[in-house]
Scaffold this motif. Structure first.
Motif, PDB file in Angstrom:
ATOM      1  N   PRO A  70       0.511  -1.215  -0.095  1.00 45.67           N
ATOM      2  CA  PRO A  70      -0.111  -0.168  -0.085  1.00 45.67           C
ATOM      3  C   PRO A  70       0.890   1.385   0.022  1.00 45.67           C
ATOM      4  O   PRO A  70       1.949   1.157   0.776  1.00 45.67           O
ATOM      5  CB  PRO A  70      -0.693  -0.351   1.391  1.00 45.67           C
ATOM      6  CG  PRO A  70       0.024  -1.071   2.209  1.00 45.67           C
ATOM      7  CD  PRO A  70       0.679  -1.946   1.386  1.00 45.67           C
ATOM      8  N   ARG A  71       0.294   2.210  -0.820  1.00 43.47           N
ATOM      9  CA  ARG A  71       1.211   3.692  -0.912  1.00 43.47           C
ATOM     10  C   ARG A  71      -0.037   4.567  -0.294  1.00 43.47           C
ATOM     11  O   ARG A  71      -1.002   4.477  -0.521  1.00 43.47           O
ATOM     12  CB  ARG A  71       1.495   3.817  -2.253  1.00 43.47           C
ATOM     13  CG  ARG A  71       2.528   2.925  -2.917  1.00 43.47           C
ATOM     14  CD  ARG A  71       2.518   3.150  -4.620  1.00 43.47           C
ATOM     15  NE  ARG A  71       3.071   4.251  -4.814  1.00 43.47           N
ATOM     16  CZ  ARG A  71       2.349   5.318  -5.645  1.00 43.47           C
ATOM     17  NH1 ARG A  71       1.274   5.247  -5.859  1.00 43.47           N
ATOM     18  NH2 ARG A  71       3.065   6.384  -6.005  1.00 43.47           N
ATOM     19  N   VAL A  72       0.557   5.722   0.445  1.00 44.71           N
ATOM     20  CA  VAL A  72      -0.172   6.486   1.091  1.00 44.71           C
ATOM     21  C   VAL A  72       0.270   7.970   0.480  1.00 44.71           C
ATOM     22  O   VAL A  72       1.628   8.256   0.444  1.00 44.71           O
ATOM     23  CB  VAL A  72       0.012   6.434   2.706  1.00 44.71           C
ATOM     24  CG1 VAL A  72      -0.860   7.585   3.184  1.00 44.71           C
ATOM     25  CG2 VAL A  72      -0.787   5.384   3.104  1.00 44.71           C
ATOM     26  N   LEU A  73      -0.771   8.749   0.073  1.00 41.33           N
ATOM     27  CA  LEU A  73      -0.435   9.932  -0.277  1.00 41.33           C
ATOM     28  C   LEU A  73      -0.765  11.058   0.718  1.00 41.33           C
ATOM     29  O   LEU A  73      -1.753  11.303   1.199  1.00 41.33           O
ATOM     30  CB  LEU A  73      -1.503  10.379  -1.522  1.00 41.33           C
ATOM     31  CG  LEU A  73      -1.204  11.889  -2.225  1.00 41.33           C
ATOM     32  CD1 LEU A  73       0.030  12.364  -2.595  1.00 41.33           C
ATOM     33  CD2 LEU A  73      -2.219  12.175  -3.143  1.00 41.33           C
ATOM     34  N   LEU A  74       0.473  11.781   0.774  1.00 41.82           N
ATOM     35  CA  LEU A  74       0.577  13.166   2.003  1.00 41.82           C
ATOM     36  C   LEU A  74       0.588  14.331   1.449  1.00 41.82           C
ATOM     37  O   LEU A  74       1.544  14.512   0.687  1.00 41.82           O
ATOM     38  CB  LEU A  74       1.696  12.603   2.846  1.00 41.82           C
ATOM     39  CG  LEU A  74       1.866  11.319   3.589  1.00 41.82           C
ATOM     40  CD1 LEU A  74       3.136  11.103   4.371  1.00 41.82           C
ATOM     41  CD2 LEU A  74       0.572  10.948   4.498  1.00 41.82           C
ATOM     42  N   ILE A  75      -0.519  15.018   1.684  1.00 34.91           N
ATOM     43  CA  ILE A  75      -0.321  16.455   0.950  1.00 34.91           C
ATOM     44  C   ILE A  75      -0.264  17.480   1.950  1.00 34.91           C
ATOM     45  O   ILE A  75      -1.270  17.698   2.918  1.00 34.91           O
ATOM     46  CB  ILE A  75      -1.727  16.604  -0.011  1.00 34.91           C
ATOM     47  CG1 ILE A  75      -1.972  15.741  -0.827  1.00 34.91           C
ATOM     48  CG2 ILE A  75      -1.566  18.125  -0.385  1.00 34.91           C
ATOM     49  CD1 ILE A  75      -3.292  15.664  -1.613  1.00 34.91           C
ATOM     50  N   ASP A  76       0.610  18.181   1.839  1.00 33.11           N
ATOM     51  CA  ASP A  76       0.935  19.278   2.782  1.00 33.11           C
ATOM     52  C   ASP A  76       0.177  20.337   2.142  1.00 33.11           C
ATOM     53  O   ASP A  76       0.755  21.228   1.256  1.00 33.11           O
ATOM     54  CB  ASP A  76       2.451  19.636   2.981  1.00 33.11           C
ATOM     55  CG  ASP A  76       2.770  20.862   3.927  1.00 33.11           C
ATOM     56  OD1 ASP A  76       1.661  21.472   4.349  1.00 33.11           O
ATOM     57  OD2 ASP A  76       3.863  21.098   4.109  1.00 33.11           O
ATOM     58  N   LEU A  77      -1.003  20.687   2.389  1.00 33.92           N
ATOM     59  CA  LEU A  77      -1.816  21.471   1.476  1.00 33.92           C
ATOM     60  C   LEU A  77      -1.518  23.034   1.363  1.00 33.92           C
ATOM     61  O   LEU A  77      -1.395  23.437   0.297  1.00 33.92           O
ATOM     62  CB  LEU A  77      -3.225  21.655   2.275  1.00 33.92           C
ATOM     63  CG  LEU A  77      -4.314  21.840   1.263  1.00 33.92           C
ATOM     64  CD1 LEU A  77      -4.592  20.711   0.393  1.00 33.92           C
ATOM     65  CD2 LEU A  77      -5.660  22.300   1.955  1.00 33.92           C
ATOM     66  N   GLU A  78      -1.148  23.606   2.233  1.00 33.35           N
ATOM     67  CA  GLU A  78      -0.606  25.137   2.233  1.00 33.35           C
ATOM     68  C   GLU A  78       0.787  25.184   1.593  1.00 33.35           C
ATOM     69  O   GLU A  78       0.705  26.144   0.776  1.00 33.35           O
ATOM     70  CB  GLU A  78      -0.612  25.994   3.681  1.00 33.35           C
ATOM     71  CG  GLU A  78      -1.904  25.856   4.305  1.00 33.35           C
ATOM     72  CD  GLU A  78      -2.022  26.540   5.645  1.00 33.35           C
ATOM     73  OE1 GLU A  78      -0.954  26.811   6.150  1.00 33.35           O
ATOM     74  OE2 GLU A  78      -2.976  26.640   6.018  1.00 33.35           O
ATOM     75  N   ASN A  79       1.564  24.391   1.741  1.00 30.39           N
ATOM     76  CA  ASN A  79       3.062  24.204   1.176  1.00 30.39           C
ATOM     77  C   ASN A  79       2.921  23.701  -0.192  1.00 30.39           C
ATOM     78  O   ASN A  79       3.482  24.494  -1.119  1.00 30.39           O
ATOM     79  CB  ASN A  79       3.923  23.260   1.763  1.00 30.39           C
ATOM     80  CG  ASN A  79       5.311  23.308   1.412  1.00 30.39           C
ATOM     81  OD1 ASN A  79       5.440  22.675   0.190  1.00 30.39           O
ATOM     82  ND2 ASN A  79       6.103  23.848   2.237  1.00 30.39           N
ATOM     83  N   SER A  80       2.032  22.962  -0.662  1.00 27.96           N
ATOM     84  CA  SER A  80       1.962  22.428  -1.854  1.00 27.96           C
ATOM     85  C   SER A  80       0.750  22.971  -2.849  1.00 27.96           C
ATOM     86  O   SER A  80       0.821  22.956  -4.108  1.00 27.96           O
ATOM     87  CB  SER A  80       1.856  20.943  -2.010  1.00 27.96           C
ATOM     88  OG  SER A  80       2.135  20.265  -3.337  1.00 27.96           O
ATOM     89  N   VAL A  81      -0.160  23.234  -2.225  1.00 24.67           N
ATOM     90  CA  VAL A  81      -1.459  23.844  -3.093  1.00 24.67           C
ATOM     91  C   VAL A  81      -1.750  25.215  -2.847  1.00 24.67           C
ATOM     92  O   VAL A  81      -2.079  25.858  -3.782  1.00 24.67           O
ATOM     93  CB  VAL A  81      -2.565  22.941  -2.520  1.00 24.67           C
ATOM     94  CG1 VAL A  81      -3.895  23.322  -3.500  1.00 24.67           C
ATOM     95  CG2 VAL A  81      -2.340  21.356  -3.111  1.00 24.67           C
TER      96      VAL A  81
END
Length: 214
Positions: free
Chosen positions: A8-19
């Motif tokens: 299993p792979r999990v996607l971690l999004i640092d929202l303010e940093n990346s989006v």
């Protein structure tokens, strides 16, 4: 190999940093999260960490839910989003045996994810990434940042009102709309139109004078 054999792979999004911050009119952030999901490929699940103070008014949560991304919201504080994402990674590592993480962030703090297994990094083209993080990543995927096209056009219309109308007729030159500042080529077009109108008026006047004399 069956689906059960795939790690299993999990996607971690640092929202303010990346989006970036998600506003009520959220077309651009929506397009960016979609792009990150597409770049990450198949994952067990995706989570996004971000800070927010008002639980009653949180457009970010609905935007993420629309895309199937779990919201990890924390009270605004330095490194709060990074901490909640790292805690989630450690939790799924311990409970699911997850050893593959896809990260959407440029923050150096996430370099420690490499200690849990494989670290894949998704970053925008031209986005500065911390050297420590880039060195720790087993793979770096650069993708174009969705900033143009229909998403931004719609955002501009909602923010500033309807766009300027198309005042061109047929294949003739376009006439600048009322109230628009005329510069350069537009000025030449206006001058040509004025001169053409003057010429037509003079021609009609001369014809009338000739007819009277006859």
């Amino acid at each position: 190999m069956t689906d059960a054999d795939v790690e299993p792979r999990v996607l971690l999004i640092d929202l303010e940093n990346s989006v970036g911050a998600v506003r009520p009119r959220r077309r651009v952030p929506l397009a960016r999260v979609e792009a990150l999901l597409a770049a990450a490929g198949p994952v067990h699940h995706a989570v996004a960490g971000y800070g927010g103070a008002d639980l009653a008014d949180d457009p970010t949560a609905s935007t993420l839910a629309e895309l199937g991304v779990a919201a990890l919201r924390v009270a605004p504080a330095p490194d709060a989003a990074e901490e909640v994402l790292l805690a989630h990674a450690r939790r799924v590592h311990a409970s699911l045996g997850c050893r593959a993480f896809v990260l959407a962030s440029a923050d150096r703090r996430f370099a420690e994810l490499a200690e849990l297994g494989r670290l894949e990094l998704v970053a925008w083209e031209g986005q500065p990434v911390a050297a420590r993080l880039e060195q720790a990543a087993h793979r770096v995927c650069r993708v174009p940042r969705p900033t143009g096209g229909a998403a931004v056009a719609g955002e501009a219309v909602e923010e500033g009102g309807a766009g300027l109308p198309d005042t061109s007729v047929g294949n003739g030159p376009a006439v600048p709309p009322v109230g628009r500042i005329v510069r350069g080529g537009d000025a030449r077009l206006v001058l040509t139109a004025v001169l053409a109108g003057v010429g037509v008026g003079l021609g009609q006047r001369l014809a009338e004078m000739l007819l009277r004399r006859r």
